[in-house]
Every structure is written in C-alpha cells, then in structure tokens.
Scaffold this motif. Sequence first.
Motif, PDB file in Angstrom:
ATOM      1  N   SER A  20     -14.380  15.831   5.247  1.00 36.30           N
ATOM      2  CA  SER A  20     -14.445  15.338   6.825  1.00 36.30           C
ATOM      3  C   SER A  20     -13.508  15.280   7.536  1.00 36.30           C
ATOM      4  CB  SER A  20     -15.324  14.311   6.964  1.00 36.30           C
ATOM      5  OG  SER A  20     -16.735  14.717   6.090  1.00 36.30           O
ATOM      6  N   PHE A  21     -12.195  14.750   7.112  1.00 35.70           N
ATOM      7  CA  PHE A  21     -11.094  14.351   8.144  1.00 35.70           C
ATOM      8  C   PHE A  21     -10.030  14.977   7.679  1.00 35.70           C
ATOM      9  CE2 PHE A  21     -13.271  10.057   7.266  1.00 35.70           C
ATOM     10  CZ  PHE A  21     -13.953  10.069   8.457  1.00 35.70           C
ATOM     11  N   PRO A  22      -8.881  15.100   8.498  1.00 37.55           N
ATOM     12  CA  PRO A  22      -7.609  15.732   8.468  1.00 37.55           C
ATOM     13  C   PRO A  22      -6.954  15.295   7.074  1.00 37.55           C
ATOM     14  CG  PRO A  22      -7.718  14.792  10.570  1.00 37.55           C
ATOM     15  CD  PRO A  22      -8.866  14.108   9.787  1.00 37.55           C
ATOM     16  N   TRP A  23      -6.037  16.099   6.440  1.00 39.96           N
ATOM     17  CA  TRP A  23      -5.408  15.641   5.287  1.00 39.96           C
ATOM     18  C   TRP A  23      -4.512  14.346   5.329  1.00 39.96           C
ATOM     19  CZ3 TRP A  23      -0.345  14.915   5.142  1.00 39.96           C
ATOM     20  CH2 TRP A  23       0.502  15.324   6.147  1.00 39.96           C
ATOM     21  N   TRP A  24      -3.895  14.161   6.510  1.00 35.25           N
ATOM     22  CA  TRP A  24      -3.259  13.007   6.340  1.00 35.25           C
ATOM     23  C   TRP A  24      -3.993  11.296   6.566  1.00 35.25           C
ATOM     24  CZ3 TRP A  24      -4.403  10.310  10.628  1.00 35.25           C
ATOM     25  CH2 TRP A  24      -4.973  10.564  11.873  1.00 35.25           C
ATOM     26  N   TRP A  25      -5.344  11.738   6.990  1.00 32.14           N
ATOM     27  CA  TRP A  25      -6.258  10.507   7.180  1.00 32.14           C
ATOM     28  C   TRP A  25      -6.706  10.442   5.549  1.00 32.14           C
ATOM     29  CZ3 TRP A  25      -7.468   6.686  10.182  1.00 32.14           C
ATOM     30  CH2 TRP A  25      -8.350   6.114  10.036  1.00 32.14           C
ATOM     31  N   SER A  26      -7.173  11.491   4.653  1.00 33.49           N
ATOM     32  CA  SER A  26      -7.453  11.199   3.303  1.00 33.49           C
ATOM     33  C   SER A  26      -6.233  10.727   2.704  1.00 33.49           C
ATOM     34  CB  SER A  26      -7.812  12.873   2.919  1.00 33.49           C
ATOM     35  OG  SER A  26      -8.878  13.219   3.473  1.00 33.49           O
ATOM     36  N   LEU A  27      -4.846  11.035   2.997  1.00 32.76           N
ATOM     37  CA  LEU A  27      -3.762  10.563   2.134  1.00 32.76           C
ATOM     38  C   LEU A  27      -3.589   9.145   2.363  1.00 32.76           C
ATOM     39  CD1 LEU A  27      -1.811  11.550   0.254  1.00 32.76           C
ATOM     40  CD2 LEU A  27      -0.082  11.782   2.427  1.00 32.76           C
ATOM     41  N   ILE A  28      -3.874   8.586   3.725  1.00 35.70           N
ATOM     42  CA  ILE A  28      -3.692   7.155   4.042  1.00 35.70           C
ATOM     43  C   ILE A  28      -4.760   6.325   2.987  1.00 35.70           C
ATOM     44  CG2 ILE A  28      -4.120   5.496   5.581  1.00 35.70           C
ATOM     45  CD1 ILE A  28      -2.796   7.404   7.532  1.00 35.70           C
ATOM     46  N   ILE A  29      -5.997   6.802   3.002  1.00 36.63           N
ATOM     47  CA  ILE A  29      -7.060   6.293   2.236  1.00 36.63           C
ATOM     48  C   ILE A  29      -6.878   6.434   0.659  1.00 36.63           C
ATOM     49  CG2 ILE A  29      -9.625   6.419   1.768  1.00 36.63           C
ATOM     50  CD1 ILE A  29      -9.893   7.594   4.419  1.00 36.63           C
ATOM     51  N   LEU A  30      -6.200   7.331   0.246  1.00 32.82           N
ATOM     52  CA  LEU A  30      -5.837   7.441  -1.344  1.00 32.82           C
ATOM     53  C   LEU A  30      -4.799   6.650  -1.589  1.00 32.82           C
ATOM     54  CD1 LEU A  30      -6.588   9.262  -3.752  1.00 32.82           C
ATOM     55  CD2 LEU A  30      -4.759  10.746  -3.089  1.00 32.82           C
ATOM     56  N   ILE A  31      -3.535   6.608  -0.748  1.00 33.10           N
ATOM     57  CA  ILE A  31      -2.665   5.583  -0.810  1.00 33.10           C
ATOM     58  C   ILE A  31      -3.275   3.902  -1.059  1.00 33.10           C
ATOM     59  CG2 ILE A  31      -0.593   4.345  -0.109  1.00 33.10           C
ATOM     60  CD1 ILE A  31       0.231   7.421   0.899  1.00 33.10           C
ATOM     61  N   ALA A  32      -4.054   3.861  -0.059  1.00 34.16           N
ATOM     62  CA  ALA A  32      -4.606   2.269  -0.030  1.00 34.16           C
ATOM     63  C   ALA A  32      -5.533   2.192  -1.214  1.00 34.16           C
ATOM     64  CB  ALA A  32      -5.608   2.029   1.086  1.00 34.16           C
ATOM     65  N   ALA A  33      -5.860   3.064  -1.848  1.00 36.37           N
ATOM     66  CA  ALA A  33      -6.881   2.960  -3.199  1.00 36.37           C
ATOM     67  C   ALA A  33      -6.026   2.820  -4.102  1.00 36.37           C
ATOM     68  CB  ALA A  33      -7.885   4.234  -3.243  1.00 36.37           C
ATOM     69  N   VAL A  34      -4.760   3.656  -4.388  1.00 31.78           N
ATOM     70  CA  VAL A  34      -3.852   3.335  -5.335  1.00 31.78           C
ATOM     71  C   VAL A  34      -3.301   2.061  -5.284  1.00 31.78           C
ATOM     72  CG1 VAL A  34      -1.760   4.279  -6.194  1.00 31.78           C
ATOM     73  CG2 VAL A  34      -3.222   5.862  -5.514  1.00 31.78           C
ATOM     74  N   PHE A  35      -3.125   1.507  -4.198  1.00 33.66           N
ATOM     75  CA  PHE A  35      -2.306   0.068  -4.029  1.00 33.66           C
ATOM     76  C   PHE A  35      -3.352  -0.956  -4.481  1.00 33.66           C
ATOM     77  CE2 PHE A  35      -1.042  -3.661  -1.820  1.00 33.66           C
ATOM     78  CZ  PHE A  35       0.404  -3.764  -2.325  1.00 33.66           C
TER      79      PHE A  35
END
Length: 90
Positions: A20-35
């Motif tokens: 649903s969202f742009p690639w950079w938004w997904s990347l931010i959520i993915l980084i938060a999950a990894v952290f």
Amino acid sequence: MPPKFFRVLSYFIIGISIISFPWWWSLIILIAAVFYFPRYYEAFFFGFIMDLLYAAPLAKFYGVVFVSFAATIILFYLIEFFKRRLAFYE
C-alpha cells in the motif's frame, strides 16, 4: 499479549505497507521491526518481496535488480551490530 502475537502482527503490518505505501515507508517500518524484535530474519523475506514487486534493473546499480534485498541484508547486520552495543537495549 504474548510477544509472538506482536511478531505475527508485524508480518501483516509490513506486508500491507509493502503493497500500500511507498517503498521508503515500508523500509522505515522494516528497520523499526529489525530494531525491536531480536533476530528478525523475516526482514530478508520482505526485502525480497519488495524487489519482486517493484524492482527494475537500473544503470546506476549496474543492472542489478535485487537492490532492496541487498540493502535489507546490509541494514540487518548493521542494526544487529549496533543493538549489542547500546546500553538501553536488552
């Protein structure tokens, strides 16, 4: 709530954000999950899915298609490296 519930919930949130969202938004959520989650190896899967959906060979990456997957691997190991050295992270 058990921690596994939040981990599974993160699968759905990241999956929906990739679609649903742009690639950079997904990347931010993915980084938060990894952290947030310990050893969040699912990040590799989501990086691969991002490449399957949106990747195209670009001249600036010498025709390499799997840029998001490679970036996910690099970010995962960098975040895991720094998580061990943070005083407030368990």
